[in-house]
Design a protein around this motif. Structure first.
Motif, PDB file in Angstrom:
ATOM      1  N   LYS A  12      56.737  16.409  35.931  1.00  0.00           N
ATOM      2  CA  LYS A  12      56.121  16.596  34.615  1.00  0.00           C
ATOM      3  C   LYS A  12      55.766  15.243  34.001  1.00  0.00           C
ATOM      4  CE  LYS A  12      58.604  17.981  31.044  1.00  0.00           C
ATOM      5  NZ  LYS A  12      59.411  18.784  30.108  1.00  0.00           N
ATOM      6  N   GLY A  13      56.677  14.288  34.133  1.00  0.00           N
ATOM      7  CA  GLY A  13      56.430  12.953  33.599  1.00  0.00           C
ATOM      8  C   GLY A  13      55.271  12.259  34.294  1.00  0.00           C
ATOM      9  N   THR A  15      52.724  13.665  35.712  1.00  0.00           N
ATOM     10  CA  THR A  15      51.487  14.307  35.262  1.00  0.00           C
ATOM     11  C   THR A  15      51.062  13.755  33.909  1.00  0.00           C
ATOM     12  OG1 THR A  15      52.059  16.323  36.475  1.00  0.00           O
ATOM     13  CG2 THR A  15      50.416  16.530  34.727  1.00  0.00           C
ATOM     14  N   LYS A  16      52.004  13.682  32.972  1.00  0.00           N
ATOM     15  CA  LYS A  16      51.684  13.147  31.645  1.00  0.00           C
ATOM     16  C   LYS A  16      51.232  11.696  31.732  1.00  0.00           C
ATOM     17  CE  LYS A  16      54.423  15.991  28.541  1.00  0.00           C
ATOM     18  NZ  LYS A  16      55.509  16.007  27.566  1.00  0.00           N
ATOM     19  N   GLU A  17      51.919  10.931  32.580  1.00  0.00           N
ATOM     20  CA  GLU A  17      51.565   9.524  32.735  1.00  0.00           C
ATOM     21  C   GLU A  17      50.136   9.377  33.267  1.00  0.00           C
ATOM     22  OE1 GLU A  17      53.204   5.516  35.004  1.00  0.00           O
ATOM     23  OE2 GLU A  17      54.173   7.438  35.389  1.00  0.00           O
ATOM     24  N   GLY A  20      47.622  10.495  30.571  1.00  0.00           N
ATOM     25  CA  GLY A  20      47.565   9.464  29.541  1.00  0.00           C
ATOM     26  C   GLY A  20      46.775   8.254  30.006  1.00  0.00           C
ATOM     27  N   MET A  28      50.902   8.996  25.368  1.00  0.00           N
ATOM     28  CA  MET A  28      51.195  10.012  26.375  1.00  0.00           C
ATOM     29  C   MET A  28      51.669   9.358  27.675  1.00  0.00           C
ATOM     30  SD  MET A  28      48.852  13.052  28.007  1.00  0.00           S
ATOM     31  CE  MET A  28      49.073  14.249  26.709  1.00  0.00           C
ATOM     32  N   GLU A  29      51.055   8.247  27.994  1.00  0.00           N
ATOM     33  CA  GLU A  29      51.445   7.522  29.208  1.00  0.00           C
ATOM     34  C   GLU A  29      52.909   7.063  29.108  1.00  0.00           C
ATOM     35  OE1 GLU A  29      49.710   3.916  32.013  1.00  0.00           O
ATOM     36  OE2 GLU A  29      48.714   4.373  30.129  1.00  0.00           O
ATOM     37  N   LYS A  31      55.274   8.419  27.196  1.00  0.00           N
ATOM     38  CA  LYS A  31      56.141   9.602  27.246  1.00  0.00           C
ATOM     39  C   LYS A  31      56.328  10.054  28.692  1.00  0.00           C
ATOM     40  CE  LYS A  31      55.133  11.501  22.709  1.00  0.00           C
ATOM     41  NZ  LYS A  31      54.501  12.587  21.953  1.00  0.00           N
ATOM     42  N   GLY A  32      55.266   9.980  29.467  1.00  0.00           N
ATOM     43  CA  GLY A  32      55.346  10.358  30.870  1.00  0.00           C
ATOM     44  C   GLY A  32      56.302   9.453  31.637  1.00  0.00           C
ATOM     45  N   GLU A  35      59.825  10.391  30.707  1.00  0.00           N
ATOM     46  CA  GLU A  35      60.249  11.633  31.348  1.00  0.00           C
ATOM     47  C   GLU A  35      60.567  11.403  32.824  1.00  0.00           C
ATOM     48  OE1 GLU A  35      57.591  14.928  30.684  1.00  0.00           O
ATOM     49  OE2 GLU A  35      57.898  14.843  28.517  1.00  0.00           O
TER      50      GLU A  35
END
Length: 60
Positions: A12-13, A15-17, A20, A28-29, A31-32, A35
């Protein structure tokens, strides 16, 4: 269960990274990345707990 949860958190991290990074969204990057780190820690804690159980079984 902790190891599987850790792997899912890492995915999940990541993907967000990636999203972002592509969207030029540093928040967002970040937060990824956080995570992913949390997932690695969860996975590591699960591995450590498994090793401790193994050591405990050998001492019996």
């Amino acid at each position: 269960m902790g190891k599987l949860k850790g792997k899912a958190e890492q995915a999940k991290g990541k993907t967000k990274e990636e999203i972002g990074s592509m969207a030029d969204d540093t928040g967002m990057e970040a937060k990824g990345k956080a995570e992913k780190a949390k997932g690695r820690m969860e996975e590591s804690a699960s591995d450590t707990a498994a090793q401790m159980r193994k050591i405990g079984e050998k001492k019996r």
